[in-house]
Design a protein around this motif. Structure first.
Motif, PDB file in Angstrom:
ATOM      1  N   PRO A  19      15.976  76.924  76.892  1.00  0.00           N
ATOM      2  CA  PRO A  19      14.778  76.334  77.498  1.00  0.00           C
ATOM      3  C   PRO A  19      13.602  76.251  76.518  1.00  0.00           C
ATOM      4  CG  PRO A  19      15.787  77.888  79.010  1.00  0.00           C
ATOM      5  CD  PRO A  19      16.510  78.028  77.708  1.00  0.00           C
ATOM      6  N   ARG A  20      13.475  77.240  75.646  1.00  0.00           N
ATOM      7  CA  ARG A  20      12.378  77.223  74.670  1.00  0.00           C
ATOM      8  C   ARG A  20      12.547  76.070  73.680  1.00  0.00           C
ATOM      9  NH1 ARG A  20      11.299  83.154  72.350  1.00  0.00           N
ATOM     10  NH2 ARG A  20       9.551  81.997  71.475  1.00  0.00           N
ATOM     11  N   VAL A  21      13.792  75.809  73.290  1.00  0.00           N
ATOM     12  CA  VAL A  21      14.054  74.698  72.378  1.00  0.00           C
ATOM     13  C   VAL A  21      13.784  73.364  73.074  1.00  0.00           C
ATOM     14  CG1 VAL A  21      15.837  73.524  71.027  1.00  0.00           C
ATOM     15  CG2 VAL A  21      15.727  76.021  71.031  1.00  0.00           C
ATOM     16  N   VAL A  22      14.180  73.274  74.356  1.00  0.00           N
ATOM     17  CA  VAL A  22      13.937  72.035  75.112  1.00  0.00           C
ATOM     18  C   VAL A  22      12.438  71.804  75.268  1.00  0.00           C
ATOM     19  CG1 VAL A  22      14.251  70.874  77.329  1.00  0.00           C
ATOM     20  CG2 VAL A  22      16.150  72.161  76.319  1.00  0.00           C
ATOM     21  N   GLU A  23      11.695  72.866  75.560  1.00  0.00           N
ATOM     22  CA  GLU A  23      10.231  72.752  75.672  1.00  0.00           C
ATOM     23  C   GLU A  23       9.638  72.256  74.353  1.00  0.00           C
ATOM     24  OE1 GLU A  23       7.957  72.831  77.768  1.00  0.00           O
ATOM     25  OE2 GLU A  23       8.572  73.942  79.544  1.00  0.00           O
ATOM     26  N   CYS A  24      10.142  72.784  73.256  1.00  0.00           N
ATOM     27  CA  CYS A  24       9.660  72.369  71.936  1.00  0.00           C
ATOM     28  C   CYS A  24       9.958  70.903  71.690  1.00  0.00           C
ATOM     29  CB  CYS A  24      10.300  73.251  70.870  1.00  0.00           C
ATOM     30  SG  CYS A  24       9.751  72.878  69.196  1.00  0.00           S
ATOM     31  N   ALA A  25      11.173  70.468  72.106  1.00  0.00           N
ATOM     32  CA  ALA A  25      11.550  69.066  71.914  1.00  0.00           C
ATOM     33  C   ALA A  25      10.685  68.144  72.765  1.00  0.00           C
ATOM     34  CB  ALA A  25      13.025  68.875  72.261  1.00  0.00           C
ATOM     35  N   ILE A  26      10.367  68.581  73.986  1.00  0.00           N
ATOM     36  CA  ILE A  26       9.475  67.786  74.839  1.00  0.00           C
ATOM     37  C   ILE A  26       8.095  67.676  74.202  1.00  0.00           C
ATOM     38  CG2 ILE A  26       8.264  67.762  77.066  1.00  0.00           C
ATOM     39  CD1 ILE A  26      10.762  68.996  78.317  1.00  0.00           C
ATOM     40  N   GLY A  27       7.641  68.760  73.598  1.00  0.00           N
ATOM     41  CA  GLY A  27       6.331  68.742  72.946  1.00  0.00           C
ATOM     42  C   GLY A  27       6.267  67.798  71.760  1.00  0.00           C
ATOM     43  N   CYS A  28       7.413  67.426  71.198  1.00  0.00           N
ATOM     44  CA  CYS A  28       7.443  66.504  70.052  1.00  0.00           C
ATOM     45  C   CYS A  28       7.452  65.041  70.484  1.00  0.00           C
ATOM     46  CB  CYS A  28       8.670  66.778  69.189  1.00  0.00           C
ATOM     47  SG  CYS A  28       8.643  68.400  68.384  1.00  0.00           S
ATOM     48  N   LEU A  29       7.610  64.788  71.793  1.00  0.00           N
ATOM     49  CA  LEU A  29       7.617  63.408  72.276  1.00  0.00           C
ATOM     50  C   LEU A  29       6.197  62.842  72.283  1.00  0.00           C
ATOM     51  CD1 LEU A  29      10.038  63.720  75.343  1.00  0.00           C
ATOM     52  CD2 LEU A  29      10.527  62.599  73.158  1.00  0.00           C
ATOM     53  N   PRO A  30       6.043  61.515  72.289  1.00  0.00           N
ATOM     54  CA  PRO A  30       4.708  60.926  72.439  1.00  0.00           C
ATOM     55  C   PRO A  30       4.030  61.434  73.715  1.00  0.00           C
ATOM     56  CG  PRO A  30       6.290  59.253  71.774  1.00  0.00           C
ATOM     57  CD  PRO A  30       7.077  60.494  72.049  1.00  0.00           C
ATOM     58  N   GLU A  31       2.731  61.458  73.698  1.00  0.00           N
ATOM     59  CA  GLU A  31       1.967  62.097  74.775  1.00  0.00           C
ATOM     60  C   GLU A  31       2.323  61.547  76.158  1.00  0.00           C
ATOM     61  OE1 GLU A  31      -2.723  62.890  76.015  1.00  0.00           O
ATOM     62  OE2 GLU A  31      -2.198  61.705  74.234  1.00  0.00           O
ATOM     63  N   GLU A  32       2.496  60.240  76.266  1.00  0.00           N
ATOM     64  CA  GLU A  32       2.778  59.635  77.575  1.00  0.00           C
ATOM     65  C   GLU A  32       4.044  60.221  78.189  1.00  0.00           C
ATOM     66  OE1 GLU A  32       3.973  55.270  79.481  1.00  0.00           O
ATOM     67  OE2 GLU A  32       3.416  55.444  77.357  1.00  0.00           O
ATOM     68  N   TYR A  33       5.097  60.346  77.400  1.00  0.00           N
ATOM     69  CA  TYR A  33       6.378  60.810  77.923  1.00  0.00           C
ATOM     70  C   TYR A  33       6.404  62.331  78.045  1.00  0.00           C
ATOM     71  CZ  TYR A  33       6.906  56.125  76.200  1.00  0.00           C
ATOM     72  OH  TYR A  33       6.696  54.798  75.950  1.00  0.00           O
ATOM     73  N   ARG A  34       5.689  63.001  77.166  1.00  0.00           N
ATOM     74  CA  ARG A  34       5.567  64.455  77.258  1.00  0.00           C
ATOM     75  C   ARG A  34       4.885  64.838  78.573  1.00  0.00           C
ATOM     76  NH1 ARG A  34       3.066  65.102  72.724  1.00  0.00           N
ATOM     77  NH2 ARG A  34       0.924  65.220  73.477  1.00  0.00           N
ATOM     78  N   ASN A  35       3.766  64.176  78.888  1.00  0.00           N
ATOM     79  CA  ASN A  35       3.044  64.466  80.123  1.00  0.00           C
ATOM     80  C   ASN A  35       3.865  64.083  81.349  1.00  0.00           C
ATOM     81  OD1 ASN A  35       0.919  65.395  78.586  1.00  0.00           O
ATOM     82  ND2 ASN A  35      -0.233  63.473  78.705  1.00  0.00           N
ATOM     83  N   HIS A  36       4.598  62.975  81.243  1.00  0.00           N
ATOM     84  CA  HIS A  36       5.423  62.526  82.376  1.00  0.00           C
ATOM     85  C   HIS A  36       6.458  63.578  82.740  1.00  0.00           C
ATOM     86  CE1 HIS A  36       7.619  59.537  84.870  1.00  0.00           C
ATOM     87  NE2 HIS A  36       8.679  60.232  84.457  1.00  0.00           N
ATOM     88  N   LEU A  37       7.179  64.094  81.736  1.00  0.00           N
ATOM     89  CA  LEU A  37       8.227  65.074  82.010  1.00  0.00           C
ATOM     90  C   LEU A  37       7.647  66.390  82.519  1.00  0.00           C
ATOM     91  CD1 LEU A  37      10.635  64.482  78.981  1.00  0.00           C
ATOM     92  CD2 LEU A  37      10.987  63.825  81.366  1.00  0.00           C
ATOM     93  N   ARG A  38       6.523  66.805  81.975  1.00  0.00           N
ATOM     94  CA  ARG A  38       5.925  68.064  82.424  1.00  0.00           C
ATOM     95  C   ARG A  38       5.375  67.947  83.837  1.00  0.00           C
ATOM     96  NH1 ARG A  38       2.914  69.681  76.701  1.00  0.00           N
ATOM     97  NH2 ARG A  38       4.790  70.593  75.713  1.00  0.00           N
ATOM     98  N   THR A  39       5.010  66.729  84.228  1.00  0.00           N
ATOM     99  CA  THR A  39       4.492  66.520  85.588  1.00  0.00           C
ATOM    100  C   THR A  39       5.615  66.324  86.597  1.00  0.00           C
ATOM    101  OG1 THR A  39       2.496  65.494  84.683  1.00  0.00           O
ATOM    102  CG2 THR A  39       2.996  65.071  87.002  1.00  0.00           C
ATOM    103  N   GLN A  40       6.592  65.482  86.239  1.00  0.00           N
ATOM    104  CA  GLN A  40       7.657  65.132  87.175  1.00  0.00           C
ATOM    105  C   GLN A  40       8.785  66.167  87.214  1.00  0.00           C
ATOM    106  OE1 GLN A  40       7.385  62.544  89.224  1.00  0.00           O
ATOM    107  NE2 GLN A  40       5.394  62.085  88.284  1.00  0.00           N
ATOM    108  N   VAL A  41       9.013  66.842  86.097  1.00  0.00           N
ATOM    109  CA  VAL A  41      10.113  67.815  86.047  1.00  0.00           C
ATOM    110  C   VAL A  41       9.590  69.136  85.458  1.00  0.00           C
ATOM    111  CG1 VAL A  41      12.554  68.072  85.474  1.00  0.00           C
ATOM    112  CG2 VAL A  41      11.543  65.799  85.460  1.00  0.00           C
ATOM    113  N   PRO A  42       8.686  69.833  86.147  1.00  0.00           N
ATOM    114  CA  PRO A  42       8.142  71.083  85.588  1.00  0.00           C
ATOM    115  C   PRO A  42       9.190  72.198  85.582  1.00  0.00           C
ATOM    116  CG  PRO A  42       7.324  70.730  87.809  1.00  0.00           C
ATOM    117  CD  PRO A  42       8.095  69.493  87.445  1.00  0.00           C
TER     118      PRO A  42
END
Length: 263
Positions: free
Chosen positions: A147-170
């Motif tokens: 999960p920590r690696v996945v969180e790190c990978a999400i953090g490397c995405l562009p802001e729009e998609y990073r925020n989308h995933l953190r909002t829709q799939v917390p």
């Protein structure tokens, strides 16, 4: 030691090694039918021209043959354009939107196998746009991923998609990490990738290929080849018409002589 070739023999050997000038452009290839061309279509064109012009004698048949080969080569030029266009549009940088993510697998070994099965022999490129970034992220996910690696990978995405995933799939909404990863995979493949695909974030993707295909010198070159083929067809057609006219006049003259003798 090899015996020295005479000047004439050396020239013949050199000519054999060189590519004939007529083969430099596919439309003017000396070989009438190339290996990938359809013999049935080639012969069908011949039969259609024979039915249209109804040649009489060797000379008229030769004219029809010239028209036949010029017409076929003109079609070959058009096919060459189409193949060249398709080849340019299938360059790796223009195929980004045709790629699809690999399915979710259990572990990194299965992911590596899936990537190898779906990969081509081309050298991988760095992510070029948002679609390719999301595609790479989706292909990275496995059920056993940390999960920590996945969180790190999400953090490397562009802001729009990073925020989308953190909002829709917390992360806090899922007790098991693999349930969270399944939800992320579903959101990326089913929502984000189609959304970016419709948006086409790289509208200039085909411009480089189009610029080369539509360059003035390229268009003029093709036009010059077409004009040469059409001139060849016109000469053969004029010669055929002249031969037919002479044949008709000769036939009429002979008929008059026969009628005169009969009377």
């Amino acid at each position: 030691m090899r015996p020295k070739l005479s000047k004439s023999a050396s020239a013949v050997t050199s000519q054999r090694r060189r590519l004939p000038a007529a083969l430099k452009h596919g439309a003017f290839a000396k070989i009438e039918l190339l290996p990938w061309e359809d013999p049935a279509a080639y012969e069908q064109l011949h039969q259609q021209l024979l039915e249209e012009f109804e040649p009489e004698g060797v000379l008229q048949e030769e004219c029809v043959r010239d028209i036949w080969t010029a017409t076929w080569r003109k079609q070959r030029l058009r096919d060459h354009r189409n193949v060249e266009t398709r080849a340019a549009l299938l360059q790796p940088e223009n195929r980004v939107f045709d790629q699809r993510p690999i399915p979710l697998v259990a572990n990194r070994i299965e992911r590596a196998k899936a990537i190898l099965e779906n990969s081509s022999s081309e050298q991988p490129n760095l992510p070029r746009d948002d679609y390719e970034r999301l595609l790479s992220f989706s292909s990275f996910l496995t059920l056993d991923a940390s999960p920590r690696v996945v969180e790190c990978a999400i953090g490397c995405l562009p802001e729009e998609y990073r925020n989308h995933l953190r909002t829709q799939v917390p992360r806090e909404n899922y007790e098991e990490s693999h349930h969270w990863i399944i939800a992320i995979k579903k959101e990326v493949d089913g929502v984000l990738l189609p959304k970016v695909h419709e948006r086409r974030p790289d509208p200039d993707g085909y411009l480089a290929a189009a610029a080369g295909l539509l360059a003035p010198e390229k268009m003029l070159e093709d036009l010059a080849v077409e004009e040469r083929l059409e001139a060849q067809m016109d000469r053969a057609l004029r010669r055929l018409c002249w031969l037919k006219t002479q044949k008709k006049l000769d036939r009429e003259a002979k008929q008059k002589i026969v009628e005169a003798k009969a009377s």
